[in-house]
Structure formats: structure tokens, C-alpha cells
Design an enzyme around this catalytic site. Structure first.
Site, PDB file in Angstrom:
ATOM      1  N   ASP A   1      -9.875  -4.299  -5.477  1.00  0.00           N
ATOM      2  CA  ASP A   1      -9.349  -3.491  -4.373  1.00  0.00           C
ATOM      3  C   ASP A   1     -10.104  -2.165  -4.360  1.00  0.00           C
ATOM      4  O   ASP A   1      -9.913  -1.318  -5.248  1.00  0.00           O
ATOM      5  CB  ASP A   1      -7.850  -3.256  -4.582  1.00  0.00           C
TER       6      ASP A   1
ATOM      7  N   HIS B   1      -7.848  -5.399  -0.656  1.00  0.00           N
ATOM      8  CA  HIS B   1      -6.661  -4.621  -0.308  1.00  0.00           C
ATOM      9  C   HIS B   1      -5.807  -5.455   0.636  1.00  0.00           C
ATOM     10  O   HIS B   1      -6.127  -5.631   1.812  1.00  0.00           O
ATOM     11  CB  HIS B   1      -7.062  -3.291   0.350  1.00  0.00           C
TER      12      HIS B   1
ATOM     13  N   SER C   1       0.835  -1.196   0.000  1.00  0.00           N
ATOM     14  CA  SER C   1       0.000   0.000   0.000  1.00  0.00           C
ATOM     15  C   SER C   1       0.875   1.253   0.000  1.00  0.00           C
ATOM     16  O   SER C   1       1.645   1.471  -0.930  1.00  0.00           O
ATOM     17  CB  SER C   1      -0.960  -0.050   1.186  1.00  0.00           C
TER      18      SER C   1
END
Length: 325
Positions: free
Chosen positions: A266, A295, A140
């Protein structure tokens, strides 16, 4: 480089991106023994590094970077460390500034484009630890830092042999917009709470810059970036922060074999976060877009996640041509 064909097939109940994301963030557990080391940064702040090691001395290490408001004990970090340790590679899990359980020294902390701290860790691994082979895996926010670091124009050390970025918002403005939609309200609220709690800690040390009324007025993540992230780190505003820090613009410059894994379901990612064009025009950039995974939710039944297995496979595939024993 051609787009890679994913082979990820999740358990039926985790085809839902929300379920996969929540389970992976709140339920998954990974047991890993770590040893903490504190290093000084180039600007006289500090970083806490959590190390785990292969069973035999190794010349290779993987540097692991967490996401927004994460830390080095999150399962998506320790899961990778454990797998690489089992395959003869040491692991250092980086806590970004203020994320190790202790506030950092300065008003500034960390953000999606802050690559100097990663470079400090890389140099520490080379100069103080003597590693000849370095791999980087960012998740991320940590994935965006990884990609920006590799492509923004610095002299990347020859010891860095491969990198992996997972669930990475390469276009920050688009991802910020997605996070503010109703589908992500629960996640955005959680992020906001953690970020504001940290601002309240900073308020004790910087009362001239922070007060409770101003902190309480922040209602969204974008407002947080406008109020704190941009101002504390030298950007004009949130838009300038997103523009300068997005890794999308730097992908064309990456010269290290690099794998990006972004799930199509996601909910944190905008359409721009699937950099097909960049991957097709850079022989060093590999893009994999599984249909499922949410995610950082690439769940498999043996508690070794698909993205972790792919990270090891990618490193193992590319290491033979450059590995230093």
C-alpha cells in the site's frame, strides 16, 4: 494477539499495488439498492445515511465508513454492505459531512479524527433503530476514525461487538509524507482537486473565511490540512492535527475484537502504519498484512474482495459468544 497469516492471492495483473488501487477505485462496480435517511448531529449539523437491508428483519447492523473524499456509493463500501446483507445483517453506509452530494451546514466538515459523528450514528442505531449487535468497518480515513473511536477512552456501547479497519493510516504524519512522494502524485493531485472544489463551495457560504486567491495557493494535501483542516477543527496546525488524530496511540486501549488489514504494498502507508507491537500486546487487536492489495485493492475474481470476505469471517468467528437474537 499473534499476527494473522494472510491467505490473499490476487490475480497476477493485480499484484501491482498501483494497478489494484486504480482498478478498485475507478473501474469496479457494485449494484446495491439503498435508502437514504438524514439524522441530526449533536451540534445541529446533519449526516446522510444510506441503508441496505437483509432479506429478513435483523437485530444486527454493520456501520460502514468511507475514506478521504469518498461517499456511501463507493464500491469498497457497497461491496461490504451487499455481502453482509446476503448473510442476514443490515448495513448503514455513512456519508461524512459534505460527502453526500450536499454541503454540510457549518464551516467545519470531517477529518481523520472526528469520532463524535460515528458515535452519533452508533447511538442512532441503538436508540432509534433498536439494533442489539453492531459491527463497524472503516476504510482508510474511516478506518482511522474507527480505531480512534474504540480506543480513545469513551464508554464504548456494549452493542458494538467487533470492528474491522482496512488500508488504514494509523500514523497520519507518516501517511501524509508518503502521499507527497512522486509514486503517489496522481492520487494526491486527485484528492487535492476534490478537496479544493469543496472549499470553493464553502466559500459561497463563508466568504469571510475563504477566498479564491487563498484556495488557489494550496498546492499540497499538507498545505490543505494547514490552511483548512487544522483551523476549522480546532487544531494548532497540521502537525497538531496529525498527532492528535492518529489512531496508533489508542490501539493499546481497544477492548472490542478488532481486525486491521493493511497490505504491505500500500503506497499510502508509512512503516509506522503496520502496528505489529500494538497487536502483539493487545489480545483484542488482530493484524493481517497481505503482501498484495494496494490501497483498498484486494481484488478477487467474484467481485467479493478479500478484505470484505475477511470482514465477514471475522464477524462470524466472533459473533457466536455475544450475539443477541
Amino acid at each position: 494477539m499473534p499476527i494473522l497469516e494472510p491467505t490473499y492471492k490476487p490475480p497476477f495483473q493485480f499484484k501491482n499495488g498501483f494497478m489494484a488501487t486504480v482498478y478498485s477505485g475507478l473501474v469496479r462496480k457494485v449494484n446495491l439498492k439503498q435508502e437514504r435517511e438524514r439524522i441530526e448531529t449533536r451540534d445541529k449539523d446533519f449526516l446522510d445515511l444510506d441503508w441496505s437491508f437483509a432479506s429478513k428483519p435483523s437485530h444486527s447492523v454493520i456501520i460502514l465508513l468511507h475514506g478521504l473524499e469518498g461517499h456511501a456509493q463507493r464500491p469498497y463500501v457497497t461491496g461490504v454492505a451487499k455481502l453482509f446483507n446476503q448473510n442476514g445483517i443490515d448495513a448503514v453506509c455513512v456519508n461524512f459531512r459534505g460527502c453526500s452530494g450536499e454541503d454540510n451546514r457549518f464551516y467545519r466538515s470531517y477529518h481523520s479524527g472526528a469520532t463524535d459523528d460515528l458515535d452519533d450514528v452508533v447511538q442512532h442505531c441503538i436508540q432509534q433503530k433498536g439494533y442489539a449487535n453492531i459491527y463497524i468497518k472503516g476504510v482508510s480515513l474511516g478506518g482511522n476514525i474507527t480505531l480512534k473511536y474504540l480506543g480513545e477512552g469513551r464508554a464504548v456501547p456494549k452493542e458494538i461487538k467487533a470492528a474491522i479497519a482496512v488500508s488504514v493510516p494509523v500514523f497520519l504524519d507518516g501517511s501524509a509524507s508518503e502521499l507527497h512522494k512522486m509514486k503517489n502524485r496522481a492520487f494526491a493531485t486527485r484528492f487535492r482537486k476534490h478537496l479544493l472544489d469543496k472549499l470553493r463551495v464553502k466559500m459561497k457560504h463563508f466568504p469571510e473565511k475563504l477566498n479564491e486567491k487563498a484556495i488557489a495557493s494550496i498546492k499540497t494535501l499538507r498545505e490543505f490540512d494547514e490552511f483548512y483542516t487544522a483551523k476549522a477543527h480546532g487544531f494548532k496546525d497540521a502537525a497538531d492535527y496529525y498527532e492528535q488524530s492518529s489512531s496508533l496511540q489508542f490501539l493499546k486501549n481497544i477492548e472490542v475484537p478488532t481486525l486491521i488489514i493493511n497490505a504491505l504494498n500500500d503506497s499510502f502507508l508509512s512503516s509506522e502504519c503496520y502496528p505489529v507491537k500494538a497487536a502483539k500486546h493487545n489480545d483484542n487487536l488482530y493484524l493481517e498484512m497481505p503482501k498484495y492489495g494496494g490501497h483498498v485493492g484486494f481484488i478477487q475474481m467474484n467481485n467479493i474482495y478479500y478484505n470484505e470476505k475477511r470482514a465477514w469471517e471475522f464477524v462470524n468467528t466472533h459473533k457466536n459468544s455475544f450475539l443477541v437474537e
